[in-house]
Design a protein around this motif. Sequence first.
Motif, PDB file in Angstrom:
ATOM      1  N   PRO A  92       0.811  -1.228   0.000  1.00 55.62           N
ATOM      2  CA  PRO A  92       0.000   0.000   0.000  1.00 55.62           C
ATOM      3  C   PRO A  92       0.842   1.275   0.000  1.00 55.62           C
ATOM      4  CG  PRO A  92       0.143  -0.863   2.222  1.00 55.62           C
ATOM      5  CD  PRO A  92       0.962  -1.781   1.357  1.00 55.62           C
ATOM      6  N   GLY A  93       1.351   1.682  -1.144  1.00 53.49           N
ATOM      7  CA  GLY A  93       2.005   2.973  -1.242  1.00 53.49           C
ATOM      8  C   GLY A  93       3.504   2.993  -1.059  1.00 53.49           C
ATOM      9  N   PHE A  94       4.074   2.041  -0.357  1.00 53.14           N
ATOM     10  CA  PHE A  94       5.522   2.007  -0.172  1.00 53.14           C
ATOM     11  C   PHE A  94       5.948   0.597   0.174  1.00 53.14           C
ATOM     12  CE2 PHE A  94       3.821   2.696   4.043  1.00 53.14           C
ATOM     13  CZ  PHE A  94       4.569   1.844   4.846  1.00 53.14           C
ATOM     14  N   MET A  95       7.226   0.307  -0.040  1.00 56.75           N
ATOM     15  CA  MET A  95       7.755  -0.999   0.300  1.00 56.75           C
ATOM     16  C   MET A  95       9.274  -0.929   0.351  1.00 56.75           C
ATOM     17  SD  MET A  95       7.510  -3.182  -3.221  1.00 56.75           S
ATOM     18  CE  MET A  95       8.779  -4.276  -2.608  1.00 56.75           C
ATOM     19  N   ALA A  96       9.869  -1.863   1.085  1.00 57.44           N
ATOM     20  CA  ALA A  96      11.317  -1.982   1.170  1.00 57.44           C
ATOM     21  C   ALA A  96      11.683  -3.434   0.924  1.00 57.44           C
ATOM     22  CB  ALA A  96      11.831  -1.522   2.528  1.00 57.44           C
ATOM     23  N   MET A  97      12.815  -3.656   0.281  1.00 60.73           N
ATOM     24  CA  MET A  97      13.293  -5.001  -0.012  1.00 60.73           C
ATOM     25  C   MET A  97      14.731  -5.124   0.466  1.00 60.73           C
ATOM     26  SD  MET A  97      11.880  -5.581  -3.900  1.00 60.73           S
ATOM     27  CE  MET A  97      12.909  -4.254  -4.549  1.00 60.73           C
ATOM     28  N   ALA A 146      14.737  -5.151   5.564  1.00 61.56           N
ATOM     29  CA  ALA A 146      13.558  -4.468   5.042  1.00 61.56           C
ATOM     30  C   ALA A 146      12.597  -4.039   6.151  1.00 61.56           C
ATOM     31  CB  ALA A 146      12.832  -5.377   4.048  1.00 61.56           C
ATOM     32  N   GLU A 147      12.495  -4.826   7.226  1.00 57.75           N
ATOM     33  CA  GLU A 147      11.556  -4.480   8.291  1.00 57.75           C
ATOM     34  C   GLU A 147      11.943  -3.168   8.966  1.00 57.75           C
ATOM     35  OE1 GLU A 147      11.009  -7.633  11.036  1.00 57.75           O
ATOM     36  OE2 GLU A 147      10.297  -9.068   9.538  1.00 57.75           O
ATOM     37  N   ALA A 148      13.219  -2.976   9.272  1.00 55.76           N
ATOM     38  CA  ALA A 148      13.659  -1.737   9.911  1.00 55.76           C
ATOM     39  C   ALA A 148      13.468  -0.549   8.977  1.00 55.76           C
ATOM     40  CB  ALA A 148      15.124  -1.858  10.318  1.00 55.76           C
ATOM     41  N   LYS A 196       6.973   3.878   7.165  1.00 48.51           N
ATOM     42  CA  LYS A 196       5.604   3.874   7.673  1.00 48.51           C
ATOM     43  C   LYS A 196       5.308   5.097   8.519  1.00 48.51           C
ATOM     44  CE  LYS A 196       2.316   0.914  10.126  1.00 48.51           C
ATOM     45  NZ  LYS A 196       2.129  -0.388  10.824  1.00 48.51           N
ATOM     46  N   GLU A 197       6.294   5.567   9.263  1.00 49.97           N
ATOM     47  CA  GLU A 197       6.078   6.703  10.155  1.00 49.97           C
ATOM     48  C   GLU A 197       5.937   8.023   9.404  1.00 49.97           C
ATOM     49  OE1 GLU A 197       9.452   6.571  12.698  1.00 49.97           O
ATOM     50  OE2 GLU A 197       8.684   4.932  13.948  1.00 49.97           O
ATOM     51  N   ALA A 256      15.738   6.388   5.067  1.00 51.27           N
ATOM     52  CA  ALA A 256      15.327   5.032   5.444  1.00 51.27           C
ATOM     53  C   ALA A 256      16.414   4.019   5.118  1.00 51.27           C
ATOM     54  CB  ALA A 256      14.017   4.673   4.734  1.00 51.27           C
ATOM     55  N   LEU A 257      17.028   4.131   3.934  1.00 46.72           N
ATOM     56  CA  LEU A 257      18.101   3.216   3.572  1.00 46.72           C
ATOM     57  C   LEU A 257      19.317   3.407   4.475  1.00 46.72           C
ATOM     58  CD1 LEU A 257      17.927   3.414  -0.332  1.00 46.72           C
ATOM     59  CD2 LEU A 257      17.323   1.453   1.081  1.00 46.72           C
ATOM     60  N   GLY A 258      19.568   4.655   4.890  1.00 53.13           N
ATOM     61  CA  GLY A 258      20.710   4.928   5.743  1.00 53.13           C
ATOM     62  C   GLY A 258      20.478   4.632   7.209  1.00 53.13           C
ATOM     63  N   SER A 259      19.245   4.272   7.566  1.00 54.67           N
ATOM     64  CA  SER A 259      18.942   3.976   8.972  1.00 54.67           C
ATOM     65  C   SER A 259      19.497   2.628   9.414  1.00 54.67           C
ATOM     66  CB  SER A 259      17.422   4.014   9.206  1.00 54.67           C
ATOM     67  OG  SER A 259      16.776   2.965   8.487  1.00 54.67           O
ATOM     68  N   VAL A 260      19.979   1.820   8.480  1.00 55.55           N
ATOM     69  CA  VAL A 260      20.538   0.506   8.800  1.00 55.55           C
ATOM     70  C   VAL A 260      21.921   0.404   8.166  1.00 55.55           C
ATOM     71  CG1 VAL A 260      18.272  -0.596   8.930  1.00 55.55           C
ATOM     72  CG2 VAL A 260      19.486  -0.565   6.754  1.00 55.55           C
TER      73      VAL A 260
END
Length: 264
Positions: A148-153, A157-159, A165-166, A184-188
């Motif tokens: 629904p509108g966004f996704m990460a792979m 991906a969960e983090a 989502k926020e 988001a990619l740099g958060s991990v």
Amino acid sequence: MAMQFYASPEQVQRDRSEYARKGIARGRSAVVLSYEGGILLVAENITTLRKISEIYDRIAFAAVGRYNEFENLRRAGVRMADMTGLTYDRRDVTGRALANAYTQTLGAIFSETQKPYEVEICIAQVGAAPEQDELYRIMYDGSALDEPGFMAMGGQAEAISTVLKERHDVNADLPTALALAAEALGSVGGENGQTRTLEASSLEVAVLDRRRTGRTFRRLADSVLTTLLGHEQVPEADLGETDAAPPAHGDSKPTESAASEDTE
């Protein structure tokens, strides 16, 4: 007499799943999200090999995992889309049909071969409005999710999805959406759990621009990315072109073939 090794089907499936997940986790992640002007596709990539590509007019492909495997899938998707468009109509090429084909292919590979594909892929189709965008996430075993509108792979991906989502907003402009994807990619992946700041040189970015007709896929160059990451707007004409745009017509193109001349 030597005894034949036996493993239950459940154990075989678990082993294949674990093998595929570990392979995917070793790669870098990717993010796909809708924004006001279309669909943004961002992958952390420091090589010249493409993780993001055009499939058809309003459809794009993004993947993580083993390159040679998802490149085979991408090429098969392009051939399928071209054949459908030529045989029927360009409007008959849809993201849903491609996602269904990929689920069948990956499901058969996972069940019938010794080694599963170590890939996750996304099929994105841009609509006339953000609520009409379609994002399909296809896993290594052929399972599919309608995101629904966004996704990460990728391996974490969960983090990454938690950050998206926020703060994800379908009405955001392109600089805001790109800044969120890069954050988001740099958060991990940082040392001791620290966040990272990703530069334009370490990102592969493309958009499906809903305001354009025909081929909507545009790949963003490093100079454009640097401007956008600085929260500055870029004119639509400077967003970039398709990977293989048709050549422009020459001004002095001959109208007769050389074979028509009398050489006797």
